[in-house]
Design a protein around this motif. Structure first.
Motif, PDB file in Angstrom:
ATOM      1  N   VAL A 169       0.864  -1.176   0.000  1.00 26.05           N
ATOM      2  CA  VAL A 169       0.000   0.000   0.000  1.00 26.05           C
ATOM      3  C   VAL A 169       0.905   1.232   0.000  1.00 26.05           C
ATOM      4  O   VAL A 169       1.802   1.352   0.845  1.00 26.05           O
ATOM      5  CB  VAL A 169      -0.930   0.010   1.226  1.00 26.05           C
ATOM      6  CG1 VAL A 169      -1.827   1.227   1.213  1.00 26.05           C
ATOM      7  CG2 VAL A 169      -1.754  -1.276   1.281  1.00 26.05           C
ATOM      8  N   GLN A 170       0.693   2.139  -0.976  1.00 27.37           N
ATOM      9  CA  GLN A 170       1.539   3.312  -1.117  1.00 27.37           C
ATOM     10  C   GLN A 170       0.698   4.583  -1.150  1.00 27.37           C
ATOM     11  O   GLN A 170      -0.411   4.582  -1.682  1.00 27.37           O
ATOM     12  CB  GLN A 170       2.357   3.252  -2.412  1.00 27.37           C
ATOM     13  CG  GLN A 170       3.214   2.037  -2.579  1.00 27.37           C
ATOM     14  CD  GLN A 170       2.556   0.956  -3.433  1.00 27.37           C
ATOM     15  OE1 GLN A 170       1.439   1.092  -3.918  1.00 27.37           O
ATOM     16  NE2 GLN A 170       3.251  -0.146  -3.603  1.00 27.37           N
ATOM     17  N   LEU A 171       1.270   5.668  -0.604  1.00 29.03           N
ATOM     18  CA  LEU A 171       0.690   7.005  -0.722  1.00 29.03           C
ATOM     19  C   LEU A 171       1.557   7.780  -1.703  1.00 29.03           C
ATOM     20  O   LEU A 171       2.776   7.863  -1.541  1.00 29.03           O
ATOM     21  CB  LEU A 171       0.666   7.711   0.635  1.00 29.03           C
ATOM     22  CG  LEU A 171       0.225   9.169   0.606  1.00 29.03           C
ATOM     23  CD1 LEU A 171      -1.254   9.269   0.245  1.00 29.03           C
ATOM     24  CD2 LEU A 171       0.492   9.838   1.944  1.00 29.03           C
ATOM     25  N   TYR A 172       0.942   8.332  -2.748  1.00 27.96           N
ATOM     26  CA  TYR A 172       1.649   9.095  -3.772  1.00 27.96           C
ATOM     27  C   TYR A 172       1.142  10.536  -3.794  1.00 27.96           C
ATOM     28  O   TYR A 172      -0.013  10.803  -3.470  1.00 27.96           O
ATOM     29  CB  TYR A 172       1.379   8.507  -5.165  1.00 27.96           C
ATOM     30  CG  TYR A 172       2.032   7.181  -5.426  1.00 27.96           C
ATOM     31  CD1 TYR A 172       3.372   7.102  -5.799  1.00 27.96           C
ATOM     32  CD2 TYR A 172       1.303   6.004  -5.336  1.00 27.96           C
ATOM     33  CE1 TYR A 172       3.970   5.880  -6.068  1.00 27.96           C
ATOM     34  CE2 TYR A 172       1.891   4.775  -5.598  1.00 27.96           C
ATOM     35  CZ  TYR A 172       3.221   4.724  -5.965  1.00 27.96           C
ATOM     36  OH  TYR A 172       3.801   3.509  -6.225  1.00 27.96           O
ATOM     37  N   VAL A 173       2.006  11.456  -4.226  1.00 27.71           N
ATOM     38  CA  VAL A 173       1.595  12.823  -4.522  1.00 27.71           C
ATOM     39  C   VAL A 173       2.117  13.151  -5.914  1.00 27.71           C
ATOM     40  O   VAL A 173       3.222  12.757  -6.281  1.00 27.71           O
ATOM     41  CB  VAL A 173       2.100  13.842  -3.470  1.00 27.71           C
ATOM     42  CG1 VAL A 173       3.613  13.888  -3.408  1.00 27.71           C
ATOM     43  CG2 VAL A 173       1.527  15.223  -3.735  1.00 27.71           C
ATOM     44  N   GLY A 174       1.279  13.831  -6.689  1.00 20.07           N
ATOM     45  CA  GLY A 174       1.665  14.174  -8.055  1.00 20.07           C
ATOM     46  C   GLY A 174       0.712  15.189  -8.646  1.00 20.07           C
ATOM     47  O   GLY A 174       0.004  15.903  -7.929  1.00 20.07           O
ATOM     48  N   ASP A 175       0.674  15.236  -9.959  1.00 22.49           N
ATOM     49  CA  ASP A 175      -0.186  16.181 -10.668  1.00 22.49           C
ATOM     50  C   ASP A 175      -1.661  15.809 -10.521  1.00 22.49           C
ATOM     51  O   ASP A 175      -2.004  14.637 -10.384  1.00 22.49           O
ATOM     52  CB  ASP A 175       0.152  16.190 -12.157  1.00 22.49           C
ATOM     53  CG  ASP A 175       1.533  16.756 -12.429  1.00 22.49           C
ATOM     54  OD1 ASP A 175       2.038  17.523 -11.591  1.00 22.49           O
ATOM     55  OD2 ASP A 175       2.106  16.430 -13.474  1.00 22.49           O
ATOM     56  N   CYS A 176      -2.515  16.818 -10.591  1.00 26.38           N
ATOM     57  CA  CYS A 176      -3.946  16.572 -10.627  1.00 26.38           C
ATOM     58  C   CYS A 176      -4.294  15.897 -11.954  1.00 26.38           C
ATOM     59  O   CYS A 176      -3.528  15.938 -12.914  1.00 26.38           O
ATOM     60  CB  CYS A 176      -4.721  17.875 -10.467  1.00 26.38           C
ATOM     61  SG  CYS A 176      -4.663  18.475  -8.770  1.00 26.38           S
ATOM     62  N   ARG A 177      -5.444  15.295 -12.008  1.00 24.45           N
ATOM     63  CA  ARG A 177      -5.850  14.531 -13.191  1.00 24.45           C
ATOM     64  C   ARG A 177      -6.120  15.423 -14.404  1.00 24.45           C
ATOM     65  O   ARG A 177      -5.988  14.987 -15.528  1.00 24.45           O
ATOM     66  CB  ARG A 177      -7.054  13.669 -12.851  1.00 24.45           C
ATOM     67  CG  ARG A 177      -6.704  12.608 -11.795  1.00 24.45           C
ATOM     68  CD  ARG A 177      -7.883  11.804 -11.341  1.00 24.45           C
ATOM     69  NE  ARG A 177      -8.495  11.041 -12.406  1.00 24.45           N
ATOM     70  CZ  ARG A 177      -8.080   9.854 -12.854  1.00 24.45           C
ATOM     71  NH1 ARG A 177      -7.020   9.286 -12.328  1.00 24.45           N
ATOM     72  NH2 ARG A 177      -8.725   9.240 -13.803  1.00 24.45           N
ATOM     73  N   ASN A 178      -6.509  16.680 -14.186  1.00 21.88           N
ATOM     74  CA  ASN A 178      -6.768  17.613 -15.277  1.00 21.88           C
ATOM     75  C   ASN A 178      -5.437  18.185 -15.770  1.00 21.88           C
ATOM     76  O   ASN A 178      -4.740  18.865 -15.026  1.00 21.88           O
ATOM     77  CB  ASN A 178      -7.690  18.731 -14.787  1.00 21.88           C
ATOM     78  CG  ASN A 178      -8.092  19.680 -15.880  1.00 21.88           C
ATOM     79  OD1 ASN A 178      -7.385  19.871 -16.870  1.00 21.88           O
ATOM     80  ND2 ASN A 178      -9.230  20.310 -15.701  1.00 21.88           N
ATOM     81  N   PRO A 179      -5.058  17.958 -17.026  1.00 24.54           N
ATOM     82  CA  PRO A 179      -3.756  18.418 -17.515  1.00 24.54           C
ATOM     83  C   PRO A 179      -3.622  19.938 -17.611  1.00 24.54           C
ATOM     84  O   PRO A 179      -2.515  20.445 -17.802  1.00 24.54           O
ATOM     85  CB  PRO A 179      -3.647  17.774 -18.897  1.00 24.54           C
ATOM     86  CG  PRO A 179      -5.045  17.463 -19.297  1.00 24.54           C
ATOM     87  CD  PRO A 179      -5.810  17.220 -18.031  1.00 24.54           C
ATOM     88  N   ALA A 180      -4.701  20.682 -17.450  1.00 22.81           N
ATOM     89  CA  ALA A 180      -4.626  22.146 -17.483  1.00 22.81           C
ATOM     90  C   ALA A 180      -3.968  22.707 -16.224  1.00 22.81           C
ATOM     91  O   ALA A 180      -3.577  23.858 -16.185  1.00 22.81           O
ATOM     92  CB  ALA A 180      -6.025  22.739 -17.645  1.00 22.81           C
TER      93      ALA A 180
END
Length: 105
Positions: free
Chosen positions: A70-81
């Protein structure tokens, strides 16, 4: 599997339209049954540095038997704008992840 992550998160606007997304993955993949377990923060004020107490919680069915990472990730939002902001996770605090197996009825 029932999963709950508790900690603080923040996203600072450093230009553009920053949005960060935190999500939980199982063996490297997001849950699809019944839905993703995620949260997003969009920052509209330049330099606003607020660390928000947060909870990510959800249920995921249909995972394989045996060991599940089980992992917690942080990254870009799903909307590419919206591009990735300056994000922190659990700054100056303790995080907790609670994982419970749910028996099939």
């Amino acid at each position: 599997m029932n999963i709950r992550w508790i900690g603080n998160i923040r996203n600072i606007k450093t230009g553009g339209r920053p949005c960060s997304r935190w999500h939980i993955a199982f063996n490297g993949s997001e849950c699809g049954n019944p839905a993703r377990i995620d949260a997003s923060i969009y920052s509209s004020l330049e330099g606003l540095d607020i660390h928000r107490p947060s909870i990510l919680e959800g249920i995921c069915y249909g995972l394989s038997t045996g060991i599940v990472n089980v992992q917690l990730y942080v990254g870009d939002c799903r909307n590419p704008a919206y591009r990735h902001g300056d994000s922190y996770t659990s700054w100056e605090s303790v995080s907790r992840m609670i994982i419970e197996e749910i028996p099939l009825a």
